[in-house]
Design a protein around this motif. Structure first.
Motif, PDB file in Angstrom:
ATOM      1  N   VAL A  43      37.077  38.266  32.935  1.00 42.83           N
ATOM      2  CA  VAL A  43      36.326  39.379  33.509  1.00 42.83           C
ATOM      3  C   VAL A  43      37.346  40.397  34.011  1.00 42.83           C
ATOM      4  N   LYS A  44      37.124  41.674  33.674  1.00 47.40           N
ATOM      5  CA  LYS A  44      37.996  42.751  34.142  1.00 47.40           C
ATOM      6  C   LYS A  44      37.156  43.752  34.915  1.00 47.40           C
ATOM      7  N   VAL A  45      37.631  44.085  36.108  1.00 53.53           N
ATOM      8  CA  VAL A  45      36.956  45.042  36.968  1.00 53.53           C
ATOM      9  C   VAL A  45      37.891  46.227  37.168  1.00 53.53           C
ATOM     10  N   THR A  46      37.411  47.427  36.873  1.00 53.00           N
ATOM     11  CA  THR A  46      38.168  48.640  37.155  1.00 53.00           C
ATOM     12  C   THR A  46      37.634  49.192  38.472  1.00 53.00           C
ATOM     13  N   THR A  47      38.475  49.188  39.494  1.00 54.30           N
ATOM     14  CA  THR A  47      38.051  49.641  40.812  1.00 54.30           C
ATOM     15  C   THR A  47      37.951  51.156  40.844  1.00 54.30           C
ATOM     16  N   ARG A 103      45.508  35.004  29.496  1.00 53.81           N
ATOM     17  CA  ARG A 103      45.031  36.370  29.222  1.00 53.81           C
ATOM     18  C   ARG A 103      44.784  37.122  30.522  1.00 53.81           C
ATOM     19  N   ALA A 104      44.214  36.439  31.526  1.00 52.25           N
ATOM     20  CA  ALA A 104      43.966  37.081  32.827  1.00 52.25           C
ATOM     21  C   ALA A 104      45.269  37.468  33.513  1.00 52.25           C
ATOM     22  N   ALA A 105      46.324  36.687  33.263  1.00 49.68           N
ATOM     23  CA  ALA A 105      47.619  36.964  33.863  1.00 49.68           C
ATOM     24  C   ALA A 105      48.414  38.007  33.075  1.00 49.68           C
ATOM     25  N   ALA A 112      33.521  49.517  42.249  1.00 48.92           N
ATOM     26  CA  ALA A 112      34.125  49.610  40.922  1.00 48.92           C
ATOM     27  C   ALA A 112      33.400  50.650  40.086  1.00 48.92           C
ATOM     28  N   SER A 113      34.086  51.085  39.028  1.00 53.44           N
ATOM     29  CA  SER A 113      33.492  52.040  38.099  1.00 53.44           C
ATOM     30  C   SER A 113      33.174  51.404  36.749  1.00 53.44           C
ATOM     31  N   PHE A 114      33.740  50.203  36.490  1.00 51.78           N
ATOM     32  CA  PHE A 114      33.530  49.571  35.188  1.00 51.78           C
ATOM     33  C   PHE A 114      33.820  48.081  35.298  1.00 51.78           C
ATOM     34  N   VAL A 115      33.020  47.275  34.612  1.00 48.58           N
ATOM     35  CA  VAL A 115      33.226  45.825  34.549  1.00 48.58           C
ATOM     36  C   VAL A 115      33.077  45.401  33.095  1.00 48.58           C
ATOM     37  N   ASP A 168      42.555  50.708  39.974  1.00 47.73           N
ATOM     38  CA  ASP A 168      43.224  49.420  39.769  1.00 47.73           C
ATOM     39  C   ASP A 168      42.363  48.532  38.886  1.00 47.73           C
ATOM     40  N   THR A 169      42.987  47.528  38.269  1.00 39.63           N
ATOM     41  CA  THR A 169      42.251  46.557  37.465  1.00 39.63           C
ATOM     42  C   THR A 169      42.405  45.177  38.087  1.00 39.63           C
ATOM     43  N   VAL A 170      41.281  44.529  38.331  1.00 40.74           N
ATOM     44  CA  VAL A 170      41.247  43.156  38.819  1.00 40.74           C
ATOM     45  C   VAL A 170      40.809  42.300  37.642  1.00 40.74           C
TER      46      VAL A 170
END
Length: 121
Positions: free
Chosen positions: A51-55, A115-117, A20-23, A59-61
């Motif tokens: 929690v948001k992860v930018t791969t 919010r996650a959805a 990832a590049s950002f969390v 993409d965003t997880v």
């Protein structure tokens, strides 16, 4: 592009791991953004946080996270949650029902799930 290894783990299973590049995570000290080479730290996650992860692929997880810890080193971020659910796995109807029919803790969890959805609350 700088990258770091990220692992999102709940007690019952590993939800996601990869580069990832950002969390972004919500801790008891506030929301924190983490990039590669971040200063090492340990933070306590809030109950009903996201929690948001930018791969590295862009993409965003997104996951609803309920308690636990965030461990950061220069090369790795580990999210160790008591329980968590990926945004794509959230039962939106059940979460909306919990907003009106549940106790305060369950309402916080339902809000985080929505919010996650990607839903508005």
């Amino acid at each position: 592009m700088a990258e770091m290894s990220v692992e999102l783990v709940a007690v019952e299973r590993r939800l996601w791991s990869g580069q990832a590049s950002f969390v972004v995570a919500q801790t008891t000290e506030g929301e924190i953004g983490i990039m590669p080479s971040h200063e090492p730290m340990l933070g306590q996650l809030v109950e009903g946080g996201v929690v948001k992860v930018t791969t590295t692929a862009g993409d965003t997880v997104t996951a609803a996270v309920h308690g636990g810890f965030l461990s950061v080193t220069a090369e790795r971020v580990s999210v160790l949650a008591e329980s968590a659910e990926l945004g794509e796995e959230v039962d939106v109807a059940a979460a909306r029902a919990a907003l009106t029919d549940a106790d305060e803790v369950e309402r916080e969890r339902a809000t985080a799930k929505l919010r996650a959805a990607g839903q508005t609350v």
